[in-house]
Design a protein around this motif. Structure first.
Motif, PDB file in Angstrom:
ATOM      1  N   ALA A 116       0.908  -1.172  -0.044  1.00 39.23           N
ATOM      2  CA  ALA A 116       0.107   0.019   0.040  1.00 39.23           C
ATOM      3  C   ALA A 116       0.894   1.378   0.019  1.00 39.23           C
ATOM      4  N   ALA A 117       2.010   1.287   0.928  1.00 40.63           N
ATOM      5  CA  ALA A 117       2.771   2.569   0.806  1.00 40.63           C
ATOM      6  C   ALA A 117       3.644   2.655  -0.395  1.00 40.63           C
ATOM      7  N   ARG A 118       3.847   1.555  -1.116  1.00 44.51           N
ATOM      8  CA  ARG A 118       4.624   1.605  -2.463  1.00 44.51           C
ATOM      9  C   ARG A 118       3.607   2.132  -3.391  1.00 44.51           C
ATOM     10  N   LEU A 119       2.365   1.807  -3.283  1.00 46.22           N
ATOM     11  CA  LEU A 119       1.436   2.214  -4.466  1.00 46.22           C
ATOM     12  C   LEU A 119       1.260   3.539  -4.087  1.00 46.22           C
ATOM     13  N   LEU A 120       0.914   4.043  -2.788  1.00 49.09           N
ATOM     14  CA  LEU A 120       0.902   5.481  -2.518  1.00 49.09           C
ATOM     15  C   LEU A 120       2.055   6.439  -2.990  1.00 49.09           C
ATOM     16  N   VAL A 121       3.351   5.897  -3.076  1.00 48.76           N
ATOM     17  CA  VAL A 121       4.436   6.702  -3.364  1.00 48.76           C
ATOM     18  C   VAL A 121       4.661   6.626  -4.866  1.00 48.76           C
ATOM     19  N   THR A 122       4.171   5.824  -5.292  1.00 54.28           N
ATOM     20  CA  THR A 122       4.055   5.781  -7.157  1.00 54.28           C
ATOM     21  C   THR A 122       3.076   6.667  -7.445  1.00 54.28           C
ATOM     22  N   GLY A 123       2.049   6.621  -6.615  1.00 55.91           N
ATOM     23  CA  GLY A 123       0.935   7.673  -7.043  1.00 55.91           C
ATOM     24  C   GLY A 123       1.346   8.977  -6.928  1.00 55.91           C
ATOM     25  N   GLN A 124       2.239   9.207  -5.867  1.00 60.06           N
ATOM     26  CA  GLN A 124       2.960  10.765  -5.946  1.00 60.06           C
ATOM     27  C   GLN A 124       3.668  10.889  -6.940  1.00 60.06           C
ATOM     28  N   MET A 125       4.636   9.823  -7.216  1.00 63.42           N
ATOM     29  CA  MET A 125       5.659  10.035  -8.527  1.00 63.42           C
ATOM     30  C   MET A 125       4.822  10.410  -9.777  1.00 63.42           C
ATOM     31  N   VAL A 126       3.868   9.579  -9.943  1.00 60.26           N
ATOM     32  CA  VAL A 126       3.314  10.003 -11.233  1.00 60.26           C
ATOM     33  C   VAL A 126       2.405  11.371 -11.135  1.00 60.26           C
ATOM     34  N   VAL A 127       1.845  11.811 -10.018  1.00 66.71           N
ATOM     35  CA  VAL A 127       1.281  13.340  -9.919  1.00 66.71           C
ATOM     36  C   VAL A 127       2.235  14.179 -10.036  1.00 66.71           C
ATOM     37  N   ASN A 128       3.599  14.032  -9.412  1.00 68.61           N
ATOM     38  CA  ASN A 128       4.658  14.810  -9.483  1.00 68.61           C
ATOM     39  C   ASN A 128       4.907  15.274 -11.040  1.00 68.61           C
ATOM     40  N   VAL A 129       5.196  14.115 -11.724  1.00 70.37           N
ATOM     41  CA  VAL A 129       5.701  14.227 -13.153  1.00 70.37           C
ATOM     42  C   VAL A 129       4.610  15.073 -13.914  1.00 70.37           C
ATOM     43  N   LEU A 130       3.238  14.908 -13.639  1.00 70.52           N
ATOM     44  CA  LEU A 130       2.132  15.733 -14.188  1.00 70.52           C
ATOM     45  C   LEU A 130       2.140  17.329 -13.701  1.00 70.52           C
ATOM     46  N   LEU A 131       2.159  17.198 -12.495  1.00 64.75           N
ATOM     47  CA  LEU A 131       2.345  18.700 -11.641  1.00 64.75           C
ATOM     48  C   LEU A 131       3.593  19.557 -12.289  1.00 64.75           C
ATOM     49  N   ILE A 132       4.678  18.991 -12.196  1.00 71.21           N
ATOM     50  CA  ILE A 132       6.049  19.448 -12.577  1.00 71.21           C
ATOM     51  C   ILE A 132       5.862  19.919 -14.184  1.00 71.21           C
ATOM     52  N   GLY A 133       5.602  18.845 -15.044  1.00 68.91           N
ATOM     53  CA  GLY A 133       5.390  19.122 -16.419  1.00 68.91           C
ATOM     54  C   GLY A 133       4.250  19.902 -17.125  1.00 68.91           C
ATOM     55  N   VAL A 134       3.091  19.502 -16.439  1.00 66.74           N
ATOM     56  CA  VAL A 134       2.118  20.239 -17.393  1.00 66.74           C
ATOM     57  C   VAL A 134       1.685  21.448 -16.563  1.00 66.74           C
ATOM     58  N   ALA A 135       1.935  21.385 -15.211  1.00 70.70           N
ATOM     59  CA  ALA A 135       1.445  22.746 -14.419  1.00 70.70           C
ATOM     60  C   ALA A 135       2.554  23.872 -14.749  1.00 70.70           C
ATOM     61  N   ALA A 136       3.698  23.380 -14.841  1.00 70.44           N
ATOM     62  CA  ALA A 136       5.040  24.499 -15.107  1.00 70.44           C
ATOM     63  C   ALA A 136       4.783  24.989 -16.625  1.00 70.44           C
ATOM     64  N   ARG A 137       4.441  24.325 -17.517  1.00 72.51           N
ATOM     65  CA  ARG A 137       4.175  24.602 -18.774  1.00 72.51           C
ATOM     66  C   ARG A 137       2.937  25.719 -18.818  1.00 72.51           C
ATOM     67  N   LEU A 138       1.752  25.353 -18.007  1.00 72.71           N
ATOM     68  CA  LEU A 138       0.553  26.115 -18.160  1.00 72.71           C
ATOM     69  C   LEU A 138       0.986  27.615 -17.481  1.00 72.71           C
ATOM     70  N   LEU A 139       1.678  27.548 -16.215  1.00 75.55           N
ATOM     71  CA  LEU A 139       2.211  28.807 -15.622  1.00 75.55           C
ATOM     72  C   LEU A 139       3.046  29.366 -16.370  1.00 75.55           C
ATOM     73  N   VAL A 140       3.786  29.058 -17.381  1.00 78.04           N
ATOM     74  CA  VAL A 140       4.851  29.800 -17.904  1.00 78.04           C
ATOM     75  C   VAL A 140       3.860  30.331 -19.078  1.00 78.04           C
ATOM     76  N   SER A 141       3.117  29.536 -19.809  1.00 77.00           N
ATOM     77  CA  SER A 141       2.091  30.142 -20.842  1.00 77.00           C
ATOM     78  C   SER A 141       1.290  30.998 -20.357  1.00 77.00           C
ATOM     79  N   ALA A 142       0.943  31.113 -19.028  1.00 72.08           N
ATOM     80  CA  ALA A 142      -0.146  32.090 -18.387  1.00 72.08           C
ATOM     81  C   ALA A 142       0.706  33.389 -18.318  1.00 72.08           C
ATOM     82  N   VAL A 143       1.779  33.345 -17.785  1.00 74.39           N
ATOM     83  CA  VAL A 143       2.878  34.503 -17.791  1.00 74.39           C
ATOM     84  C   VAL A 143       3.002  35.171 -19.230  1.00 74.39           C
TER      85      VAL A 143
END
Length: 166
Positions: A116-143
């Motif tokens: 369960a802990a490994r699944l949760l950490v894996t989930g965080q890693m996946v969301v991290n990639v989305l957050l860093i990649g997609v959100a960062a790009r959207l923030l730069v585009s908004a600026v």
């Protein structure tokens, strides 16, 4: 200021509930809330008189909120099932572990042990990639959109003054 309030709440609020399906649902709801907060902030960035400053404020609010959601979840998991991690997690340990996973440093001093802990950490890693990649790009585009709407020069552009008639 918001980051300080969030961290203070993390340390001061009673976290005495059990880790269960409701905990996961709150985590997923929290991640969706962070996504909605980012969407609203992206809109505000395009309208702000200083879009770069507004983007930094957005990051200063969204990133700590996101990380504190995972830190709280890890803390509750560790309290409910001590064997979930390689050591007992205090609130500080949980926050530290969350930041090492988020930053991809992964020192290895705290490791998930249960499935369960490994699944949760894996989930965080996946969301991290989305957050860093997609959100960062959207923030730069908004600026960039905000600067264009206000006819502001690109960052780093120098004012060369009027053309030389010499």
């Amino acid at each position: 200021m918001t980051s300080a309030v969030l961290v203070a709440a993390y340390y001061l609020l009673p976290l005495d509930q059990e880790f269960n399906l409701a905990t996961i649902l709150v985590l997923v709801g929290g991640i969706l809330a962070v996504a909605l907060l980012l969407a609203w902030q992206i809109r505000e960035i395009t309208l702000a008189p200083r879009p770069e400053l507004r983007a930094m404020e957005a990051l200063a609010t969204s990133a700590p909120l996101y990380m504190l959601l995972f830190a709280t979840t890890y803390y509750l998991m560790g309290r409910s099932a001590a064997s979930s991690f390689s050591e007992t997690l205090s609130r500080t340990d949980s926050l530290y572990f969350t930041v090492t996973v988020f930053s991809t440093v992964g020192f290895g001093d705290i490791t998930p042990r249960s499935e369960a802990a490994r699944l949760l950490v894996t989930g965080q890693m996946v969301v991290n990639v989305l957050l860093i990649g997609v959100a960062a790009r959207l923030l730069v585009s908004a600026v960039q959109r905000g600067r264009l709407q206000q006819n502001l020069p690109p960052p780093g552009a120098r004012d060369t003054g009027p053309p030389y008639d010499g």
